[in-house]
Design a protein around this motif. Structure first.
Motif, mmCIF file in Angstrom:
data_model
loop_
_atom_site.group_PDB
_atom_site.id
_atom_site.type_symbol
_atom_site.label_atom_id
_atom_site.label_comp_id
_atom_site.label_asym_id
_atom_site.label_seq_id
_atom_site.Cartn_x
_atom_site.Cartn_y
_atom_site.Cartn_z
ATOM 1 N N LYS A 7 0.849 -1.191 0.000
ATOM 2 C CA LYS A 7 0.000 0.000 0.000
ATOM 3 C C LYS A 7 0.880 1.234 0.000
ATOM 4 C CE LYS A 7 -4.057 2.060 2.103
ATOM 5 N NZ LYS A 7 -3.722 3.429 2.268
ATOM 6 N N VAL A 8 0.503 2.203 -0.833
ATOM 7 C CA VAL A 8 1.241 3.457 -0.941
ATOM 8 C C VAL A 8 0.250 4.604 -0.752
ATOM 9 C CG1 VAL A 8 2.609 4.917 -2.467
ATOM 10 C CG2 VAL A 8 2.892 2.437 -2.533
ATOM 11 N N ASP A 9 0.606 5.560 0.113
ATOM 12 C CA ASP A 9 -0.171 6.779 0.323
ATOM 13 C C ASP A 9 0.685 7.968 -0.089
ATOM 14 O OD1 ASP A 9 -2.476 5.552 1.478
ATOM 15 O OD2 ASP A 9 -1.354 5.313 3.338
ATOM 16 N N TYR A 10 0.064 8.923 -0.780
ATOM 17 C CA TYR A 10 0.795 10.098 -1.261
ATOM 18 C C TYR A 10 -0.074 11.333 -1.078
ATOM 19 C CZ TYR A 10 3.118 13.275 -4.518
ATOM 20 O OH TYR A 10 3.743 14.339 -5.087
ATOM 21 N N LYS A 11 0.463 12.337 -0.420
ATOM 22 C CA LYS A 11 -0.244 13.617 -0.247
ATOM 23 C C LYS A 11 0.268 14.549 -1.329
ATOM 24 C CE LYS A 11 -1.802 16.798 3.247
ATOM 25 N NZ LYS A 11 -3.210 16.554 3.040
ATOM 26 N N ALA A 12 -0.461 14.633 -2.448
ATOM 27 C CA ALA A 12 -0.020 15.406 -3.613
ATOM 28 C C ALA A 12 -0.026 16.903 -3.328
ATOM 29 C CB ALA A 12 -0.909 15.086 -4.809
ATOM 30 N N THR A 13 -1.108 17.391 -2.720
ATOM 31 C CA THR A 13 -1.216 18.803 -2.328
ATOM 32 C C THR A 13 -1.901 18.848 -0.970
ATOM 33 O OG1 THR A 13 -3.395 19.191 -3.320
ATOM 34 C CG2 THR A 13 -1.483 19.492 -4.763
ATOM 35 N N SER A 14 -2.137 20.026 -0.474
ATOM 36 C CA SER A 14 -2.843 20.136 0.811
ATOM 37 C C SER A 14 -4.302 19.701 0.698
ATOM 38 C CB SER A 14 -2.771 21.567 1.336
ATOM 39 O OG SER A 14 -3.423 22.456 0.438
ATOM 40 N N LYS A 15 -4.829 19.607 -0.538
ATOM 41 C CA LYS A 15 -6.221 19.200 -0.749
ATOM 42 C C LYS A 15 -6.366 17.825 -1.407
ATOM 43 C CE LYS A 15 -8.107 23.825 -1.116
ATOM 44 N NZ LYS A 15 -9.031 24.674 -1.853
ATOM 45 N N ASP A 16 -5.269 17.240 -1.885
ATOM 46 C CA ASP A 16 -5.346 15.983 -2.637
ATOM 47 C C ASP A 16 -4.546 14.875 -1.955
ATOM 48 O OD1 ASP A 16 -6.794 16.828 -5.093
ATOM 49 O OD2 ASP A 16 -5.087 18.182 -5.280
ATOM 50 N N ASN A 17 -5.218 13.753 -1.720
ATOM 51 C CA ASN A 17 -4.577 12.541 -1.210
ATOM 52 C C ASN A 17 -4.792 11.426 -2.229
ATOM 53 O OD1 ASN A 17 -3.743 13.598 1.302
ATOM 54 N ND2 ASN A 17 -5.829 13.377 2.063
ATOM 55 N N ILE A 18 -3.724 10.711 -2.543
ATOM 56 C CA ILE A 18 -3.777 9.610 -3.500
ATOM 57 C C ILE A 18 -3.229 8.361 -2.813
ATOM 58 C CG2 ILE A 18 -2.929 8.760 -5.718
ATOM 59 C CD1 ILE A 18 -2.647 11.731 -6.544
ATOM 60 N N SER A 60 -14.387 23.078 3.307
ATOM 61 C CA SER A 60 -14.338 22.515 4.657
ATOM 62 C C SER A 60 -15.457 21.510 4.942
ATOM 63 C CB SER A 60 -14.379 23.627 5.693
ATOM 64 O OG SER A 60 -15.592 24.351 5.569
ATOM 65 N N ASN A 61 -16.536 21.550 4.166
ATOM 66 C CA ASN A 61 -17.630 20.601 4.384
ATOM 67 C C ASN A 61 -17.996 19.816 3.122
ATOM 68 O OD1 ASN A 61 -18.785 22.672 2.983
ATOM 69 N ND2 ASN A 61 -20.532 22.945 4.351
ATOM 70 N N LEU A 62 -17.110 19.780 2.117
ATOM 71 C CA LEU A 62 -17.389 19.059 0.887
ATOM 72 C C LEU A 62 -16.128 18.313 0.419
ATOM 73 C CD1 LEU A 62 -19.505 18.464 -1.316
ATOM 74 C CD2 LEU A 62 -18.661 20.500 -2.516
ATOM 75 N N VAL A 63 -16.258 16.992 0.297
ATOM 76 C CA VAL A 63 -15.135 16.142 -0.094
ATOM 77 C C VAL A 63 -15.558 15.287 -1.280
ATOM 78 C CG1 VAL A 63 -13.606 14.270 0.645
ATOM 79 C CG2 VAL A 63 -14.262 16.037 2.262
ATOM 80 N N ASN A 64 -14.666 15.139 -2.264
ATOM 81 C CA ASN A 64 -14.909 14.261 -3.405
ATOM 82 C C ASN A 64 -13.927 13.090 -3.316
ATOM 83 O OD1 ASN A 64 -16.056 13.460 -5.882
ATOM 84 N ND2 ASN A 64 -14.298 14.294 -6.979
ATOM 85 N N ASP A 65 -14.439 11.877 -3.456
ATOM 86 C CA ASP A 65 -13.606 10.683 -3.374
ATOM 87 C C ASP A 65 -13.873 9.805 -4.588
ATOM 88 O OD1 ASP A 65 -11.737 8.989 -1.933
ATOM 89 O OD2 ASP A 65 -13.435 7.633 -1.694
#
Length: 79
Positions: A7-18, A60-65
């Motif tokens: 498993k690999v986790d990457y924080k691309a930006t302050s708003k994007d996690n991959i 702050s109250n809306l997330v897209n996954d």
């Protein structure tokens, strides 16, 4: 059953996690028959599973996954 995961986790930006995950498993399936004439059996089953995920914090109250996955199971023939 033998199984391994990567498993690999990457924080691309302050708003994007991959993240991504790959699983490989190998299952042995012995079987016995109650009638001796048919004999016992054995089969193998290789299993592959892959998942990719991208999470974007829109506000702050809306997330897209977005998540995509692929699974492959081969039912092998035994003896």
């Amino acid at each position: 059953m033998d199984q391994g995961d990567i498993k690999v986790d990457y924080k691309a930006t302050s708003k994007d996690n991959i993240s991504g995950r790959f699983t490989r498993a190998y299952q042995n399936n012995p079987s016995t028959n109650s009638i001796l004439l048919f004999g016992n059996g054995f089969s193998t089953t290789p299993i592959y599973n892959t998942v990719g995920d991208w999470t974007r914090m829109i506000s702050s109250n809306l997330v897209n996954d977005v998540r995509m996955g692929w699974s492959h199971v081969t039912f092998g023939s035994g003896y």
